[in-house]
Design a protein around this motif. Structure first.
Motif, PDB file in Angstrom:
ATOM      1  N   ALA A  10       0.820  -1.206   0.000  1.00  0.00           N
ATOM      2  CA  ALA A  10       0.000   0.000   0.000  1.00  0.00           C
ATOM      3  C   ALA A  10       0.855   1.257   0.000  1.00  0.00           C
ATOM      4  N   ARG A  11       2.070   1.157   0.537  1.00  0.00           N
ATOM      5  CA  ARG A  11       2.939   2.326   0.597  1.00  0.00           C
ATOM      6  C   ARG A  11       3.641   2.597  -0.729  1.00  0.00           C
ATOM      7  N   ARG A  12       3.619   1.631  -1.649  1.00  0.00           N
ATOM      8  CA  ARG A  12       4.234   1.835  -2.951  1.00  0.00           C
ATOM      9  C   ARG A  12       3.167   1.668  -4.028  1.00  0.00           C
ATOM     10  N   HIS A  13       3.354   2.368  -5.103  1.00  0.00           N
ATOM     11  CA  HIS A  13       2.319   2.350  -6.135  1.00  0.00           C
ATOM     12  C   HIS A  13       2.962   2.609  -7.486  1.00  0.00           C
ATOM     13  N   VAL A  14       2.533   1.877  -8.488  1.00  0.00           N
ATOM     14  CA  VAL A  14       3.041   2.080  -9.840  1.00  0.00           C
ATOM     15  C   VAL A  14       1.885   1.914 -10.827  1.00  0.00           C
ATOM     16  N   ARG A  15       1.807   2.829 -11.777  1.00  0.00           N
ATOM     17  CA  ARG A  15       0.757   2.804 -12.805  1.00  0.00           C
ATOM     18  C   ARG A  15       1.343   2.182 -14.065  1.00  0.00           C
ATOM     19  N   VAL A  16       0.618   1.194 -14.602  1.00  0.00           N
ATOM     20  CA  VAL A  16       1.152   0.377 -15.693  1.00  0.00           C
ATOM     21  C   VAL A  16       0.183   0.328 -16.874  1.00  0.00           C
ATOM     22  N   VAL A  17       0.741   0.335 -18.083  1.00  0.00           N
ATOM     23  CA  VAL A  17      -0.022   0.069 -19.302  1.00  0.00           C
ATOM     24  C   VAL A  17       0.494  -1.244 -19.895  1.00  0.00           C
ATOM     25  N   LEU A  18      -0.431  -2.121 -20.303  1.00  0.00           N
ATOM     26  CA  LEU A  18      -0.088  -3.402 -20.924  1.00  0.00           C
ATOM     27  C   LEU A  18      -0.229  -3.284 -22.434  1.00  0.00           C
ATOM     28  N   VAL A  19       0.829  -3.600 -23.161  1.00  0.00           N
ATOM     29  CA  VAL A  19       0.784  -3.557 -24.623  1.00  0.00           C
ATOM     30  C   VAL A  19       1.138  -4.938 -25.158  1.00  0.00           C
ATOM     31  N   ASP A  20       0.143  -5.637 -25.669  1.00  0.00           N
ATOM     32  CA  ASP A  20       0.329  -6.981 -26.221  1.00  0.00           C
ATOM     33  C   ASP A  20      -0.855  -7.264 -27.134  1.00  0.00           C
ATOM     34  N   ASP A  21      -0.609  -7.902 -28.276  1.00  0.00           N
ATOM     35  CA  ASP A  21      -1.700  -8.107 -29.232  1.00  0.00           C
ATOM     36  C   ASP A  21      -2.539  -9.348 -28.942  1.00  0.00           C
ATOM     37  N   HIS A  22      -2.270 -10.020 -27.822  1.00  0.00           N
ATOM     38  CA  HIS A  22      -3.076 -11.182 -27.442  1.00  0.00           C
ATOM     39  C   HIS A  22      -3.889 -10.860 -26.192  1.00  0.00           C
ATOM     40  N   ARG A  23      -5.190 -10.764 -26.374  1.00  0.00           N
ATOM     41  CA  ARG A  23      -6.071 -10.361 -25.272  1.00  0.00           C
ATOM     42  C   ARG A  23      -5.984 -11.334 -24.102  1.00  0.00           C
ATOM     43  N   MET A  24      -5.898 -12.636 -24.397  1.00  0.00           N
ATOM     44  CA  MET A  24      -5.839 -13.622 -23.317  1.00  0.00           C
ATOM     45  C   MET A  24      -4.568 -13.451 -22.487  1.00  0.00           C
ATOM     46  N   PHE A  25      -3.477 -13.084 -23.138  1.00  0.00           N
ATOM     47  CA  PHE A  25      -2.251 -12.860 -22.375  1.00  0.00           C
ATOM     48  C   PHE A  25      -2.399 -11.625 -21.492  1.00  0.00           C
ATOM     49  N   ARG A  26      -2.979 -10.558 -22.027  1.00  0.00           N
ATOM     50  CA  ARG A  26      -3.173  -9.358 -21.214  1.00  0.00           C
ATOM     51  C   ARG A  26      -4.045  -9.673 -20.002  1.00  0.00           C
ATOM     52  N   THR A  27      -5.073 -10.492 -20.217  1.00  0.00           N
ATOM     53  CA  THR A  27      -5.947 -10.887 -19.114  1.00  0.00           C
ATOM     54  C   THR A  27      -5.169 -11.666 -18.059  1.00  0.00           C
ATOM     55  N   GLY A  28      -4.281 -12.544 -18.511  1.00  0.00           N
ATOM     56  CA  GLY A  28      -3.475 -13.321 -17.578  1.00  0.00           C
ATOM     57  C   GLY A  28      -2.534 -12.464 -16.761  1.00  0.00           C
ATOM     58  N   VAL A  29      -1.913 -11.474 -17.414  1.00  0.00           N
ATOM     59  CA  VAL A  29      -1.017 -10.564 -16.694  1.00  0.00           C
ATOM     60  C   VAL A  29      -1.807  -9.766 -15.662  1.00  0.00           C
ATOM     61  N   GLN A  30      -2.985  -9.289 -16.082  1.00  0.00           N
ATOM     62  CA  GLN A  30      -3.828  -8.547 -15.135  1.00  0.00           C
ATOM     63  C   GLN A  30      -4.137  -9.398 -13.912  1.00  0.00           C
ATOM     64  N   ALA A  31      -4.406 -10.677 -14.125  1.00  0.00           N
ATOM     65  CA  ALA A  31      -4.723 -11.559 -13.004  1.00  0.00           C
ATOM     66  C   ALA A  31      -3.538 -11.699 -12.057  1.00  0.00           C
ATOM     67  N   GLU A  32      -2.324 -11.632 -12.614  1.00  0.00           N
ATOM     68  CA  GLU A  32      -1.116 -11.784 -11.798  1.00  0.00           C
ATOM     69  C   GLU A  32      -0.761 -10.506 -11.043  1.00  0.00           C
ATOM     70  N   ILE A  33      -0.946  -9.352 -11.682  1.00  0.00           N
ATOM     71  CA  ILE A  33      -0.423  -8.114 -11.093  1.00  0.00           C
ATOM     72  C   ILE A  33      -1.485  -7.077 -10.775  1.00  0.00           C
ATOM     73  N   GLY A  34      -2.743  -7.349 -11.179  1.00  0.00           N
ATOM     74  CA  GLY A  34      -3.751  -6.295 -11.145  1.00  0.00           C
ATOM     75  C   GLY A  34      -4.468  -6.063  -9.837  1.00  0.00           C
ATOM     76  N   ASP A  35      -4.154  -6.831  -8.785  1.00  0.00           N
ATOM     77  CA  ASP A  35      -4.772  -6.598  -7.478  1.00  0.00           C
ATOM     78  C   ASP A  35      -4.002  -5.472  -6.791  1.00  0.00           C
ATOM     79  N   THR A  36      -4.407  -4.245  -7.071  1.00  0.00           N
ATOM     80  CA  THR A  36      -3.645  -3.076  -6.633  1.00  0.00           C
ATOM     81  C   THR A  36      -3.455  -3.032  -5.127  1.00  0.00           C
ATOM     82  N   ALA A  37      -4.475  -3.407  -4.373  1.00  0.00           N
ATOM     83  CA  ALA A  37      -4.382  -3.357  -2.912  1.00  0.00           C
ATOM     84  C   ALA A  37      -3.277  -4.274  -2.406  1.00  0.00           C
TER      85      ALA A  37
END
Length: 230
Positions: A10-37
């Motif tokens: 919670a004390r550190r924060h980084v804003r990220v954009v995902l650039v990849d032409d495979h939607r399923m891969f972007r979804t997988g990355v979001q699942a790995e890193i997207g829980d901001t809390a």
């Protein structure tokens, strides 16, 4: 994650954009890193090609862009070229971390010369990816094991790399397929590795054989080995 770890995130924060032409891969990355809390990583945008990437990056001004090397519209190098003013900003520069299935030396060197701060392959774990994102945000250079050697070798030499006219005839995707063929991968394995169809793999192999005036995959393997591409 423990309470202490959660409070640390919670004390550190980084804003990220995902650039990849495979939607399923972007979804997988979001699942790995997207829980901001829990991780401190906030995904503020996605893009599937060069034009979308430049638009989203310009609009959101993220801290870090996770950038695939091979994209419709010119590839990751083109995104870097068009994003150069954002990377050079005095305050809050946008930093780029290449995230690709390719571990080819020319891909690694190309995006690093273009301004990316690091290069990791898609075999990276979620925990290590989160760590890499924060390190790149802080200005560190981050590479998957053995890829750093490519960069050191390239920048240690003051001589321009020799021109290989035969290799230059191939597109980046054709080179990628060529390397996997030379490493003994079957068409189905290549298709799975590159997130493309078997038919597309066959088309790329046919194109490579035609451009290099070779007859079969055994000749391709010898050709690639002779050039130390494997």
């Amino acid at each position: 994650m423990t309470t202490e770890e959660t409070e640390g995130a919670a004390r550190r924060h980084v804003r990220v954009v995902l650039v990849d032409d495979h939607r399923m891969f972007r979804t997988g990355v979001q699942a790995e890193i997207g829980d901001t809390a829990a991780t401190g990583v906030e995904v503020v945008g996605e893009a599937a090609d060069v034009d979308q990437a430049v638009t989203v990056i310009t609009a959101t001004r993220p801290d870090v862009v996770l950038l695939d090397v091979h994209l419709p519209g010119g590839g990751g190098v083109e995104v870097l070229r068009r994003s150069a003013p954002l990377m050079a900003a005095q305050e809050a520069p946008v930093r780029f971390l290449a995230l690709s299935v390719s571990d080819a030396a020319d891909d690694v060197i190309g995006v690093i010369r273009g301004g990316a701060r690091g290069y990791v392959t898609k075999t990276i774990t979620g925990t290590d990816l989160i760590d890499a994102i924060f390190r790149v945000k802080d200005g560190d250079a981050v590479f998957s094991p053995r890829l750093a050697g490519f960069v050191l070798d390239a920048f240690a030499s003051t001589d321009a790399p020799p021109v290989d006219e035969d290799l230059d005839r191939l597109t980046q995707r054709e080179r990628e397929v060529l390397r996997l063929i030379a490493r003994g991968y079957a068409y189905k394995e290549i298709a799975k590795q590159l997130f493309i169809s078997v038919k597309t793999v066959e088309s790329h192999v046919s194109a490579v054989l035609r451009k290099l005036q070779l007859s079969n995959r055994h000749e391709l393997t010898r050709w690639a080995t002779a050039r130390r591409l494997v």
